[in-house]
Design a protein around this motif. Structure first.
Motif: not given
Length: 308
Positions: A255-259
Motif C-alpha cells: 500500500t505504501g509503495a504506491q504512494f
C-alpha cells in the motif's frame, strides 16, 4: 488491537505493524530501494529480537522484489548474464552469512553484531550519500555543471583477467569483481536483513559502469534470489522466520509503495539522494545511541544446555 507473533513470541499492535510496513513501503517506492535497512531496525526498536527481525524481513524483501523484477523482465531491462554471475557470488555470500549468523547466535553475540553492523554500514553510507546529494544541490543552486561519469571510461578494475562480455549491458569486464560484489551483498543480506540495493546499485553504476537502463532490474533479481535463499536457510537452520509478521508487513508495504512512487516522481534526483542519505544516517545514529544508553534490565537469561 494486539496480535501474537508465534516465532517472535510477543504480542504486537497489528496497526503499528501495518503502519510500519506502509511507511517503509512509501520510502521504498520513493527511493526505489528494498527498505530492509529501515524495516529491520524498526522491528528491533519495537521489541522484536534482532534474529527474528532479520530472518522475517528477508522473506518480506523477497516478496516485495518479485513484482518489481517481473516488471523489469517484461521491459527487457534485466541483463540475464550479469544477473547470473552476480547470483553465483550472491548465493555463496548468503550461505556464508547464514552460517555466520548461526555461529554468532550460538555464541550469544548475534544482537551486538547486528547492531554494530548497522551503525558502521548505515552511518558511513548515509554520510557519503548525504554529502554527495548536498554537493549536487549546491552545484545546481550556483548554476554549475553536473559531473557525469561516462559509461565508456575505464579504471583499474577493467584490467582484471577472466573477462566476459555482457551484451545487454554492453560492457566487457572481469567476472572477479562481479562475483565479489554478489558475495558482499548476499553476506550482508543474510546477516542484516537488507536487500542491499542502496549499496549494489551505486557499485554497479560507478564501479562496473553498468548502464542505468539495466542496473535496477538486475539488482532486483539478485535481491529476490538471495533473500529467498536466506529465508529458506534461516527457516531450516535457525527457525526464526515469522510468517505472520512478514505477511502483515507485506500488506502495509504494498500500500505504501504506491504512494511513495508517486511522491518520488515529484522530487529532483539530488534532493532524493540528500533525503535518503539523511534517513540512512539517522537510522545508524539511532543504533549507536541504543548501544551506549543504559538498559532497563542489566542481565539476560539464555539457555546454555543441560549437562549430562
Amino acid at each position: 488491537m494486539q496480535i501474537y507473533l508465534p516465532i517472535a513470541d510477543i504480542p504486537v499492535n497489528i496497526f503499528l505493524l501495518l503502519a510500519m510496513g506502509a511507511a517503509v513501503g512509501f520510502v521504498s517506492g520513493m527511493f526505489g530501494i528494498g527498505g530492509g535497512f529501515l524495516m529491520t531496525p524498526l522491528l528491533i526498536f519495537v521489541g522484536i529480537t534482532p534474529g527474528v527481525a532479520v530472518a522475517s524481513v528477508a522473506s518480506h524483501i523477497a516478496a516485495s522484489s518479485f513484482s518489481g523484477a517481473l516488471s523489469y523482465w517484461r521491459r527487457r531491462a534485466i541483463d540475464p548474464a550479469l544477473a547470473l554471475v552476480l547470483l553465483t557470488g550472491g548465493i555463496i555470500g548468503t550461505a556464508l552469512g547464514v552460517s555466520t549468523f548461526t555461529l554468532l547466535r550460538a555464541l550469544g553475540q548475534l544482537d551486538l553484531m547486528i547492531a554494530l553492523s548497522y551503525v558502521v554500514l548505515l552511518s558511513s553510507v548515509g554520510a557519503a550519500m548525504f554529502y554527495e546529494g548536498l554537493r549536487a544541490m549546491i552545484r545546481a543552486y550556483r548554476g554549475g555543471p553536473v559531473t557525469i561519469r561516462r559509461p565508456g571510461s575505464h579504471g583499474w578494475i577493467h584490467g582484471l583477467p577472466l573477462k566476459l562480455r555482457f551484451k545487454r549491458s554492453k560492457i566487457y569486464i572481469s567476472i572477479i569483481p562481479v562475483v565479489a560484489i554478489g558475495i558482499l551483498i548476499g553476506f550482508l543480506g543474510a546477516i542484516m536483513g537488507i536487500g542491499g540495493g542502496f549499496i549494489l546499485v551505486p557499485l554497479l553504476i560507478y564501479l562496473l559502469r553498468v548502464p542505468t537502463s539495466t542496473v535496477i532490474g538486475t539488482s532486483m533479481v539478485l535481491t529476490l534470489v538471495t533473500m529467498m535463499v536466506a529465508t529458506l536457510l534461516h527457516a531450516a537452520t535457525n527457525h526464526l522466520v515469522d510468517a505472520v509478521l512478514a505477511l502483515i508487513l507485506m500488506v502495509g508495504g504494498v500500500t505504501g509503495a504506491q504512494f511513495g512512487a508517486r511522491a518520488g516522481q515529484r522530487i529532483r534526483g539530488e534532493q532524493l539522494r540528500l533525503l535518503l542519505g539523511l534517513l540512512i544516517l539517522a537510522v545508524g545514529v539511532r543504533f549507536a545511541i541504543e548501544l551506549v544508553i543504559r538498559p532497563e534490565d542489566l542481565f539476560t537469561i539464555r539457555e546454555i544446555g543441560v549437562s549430562q
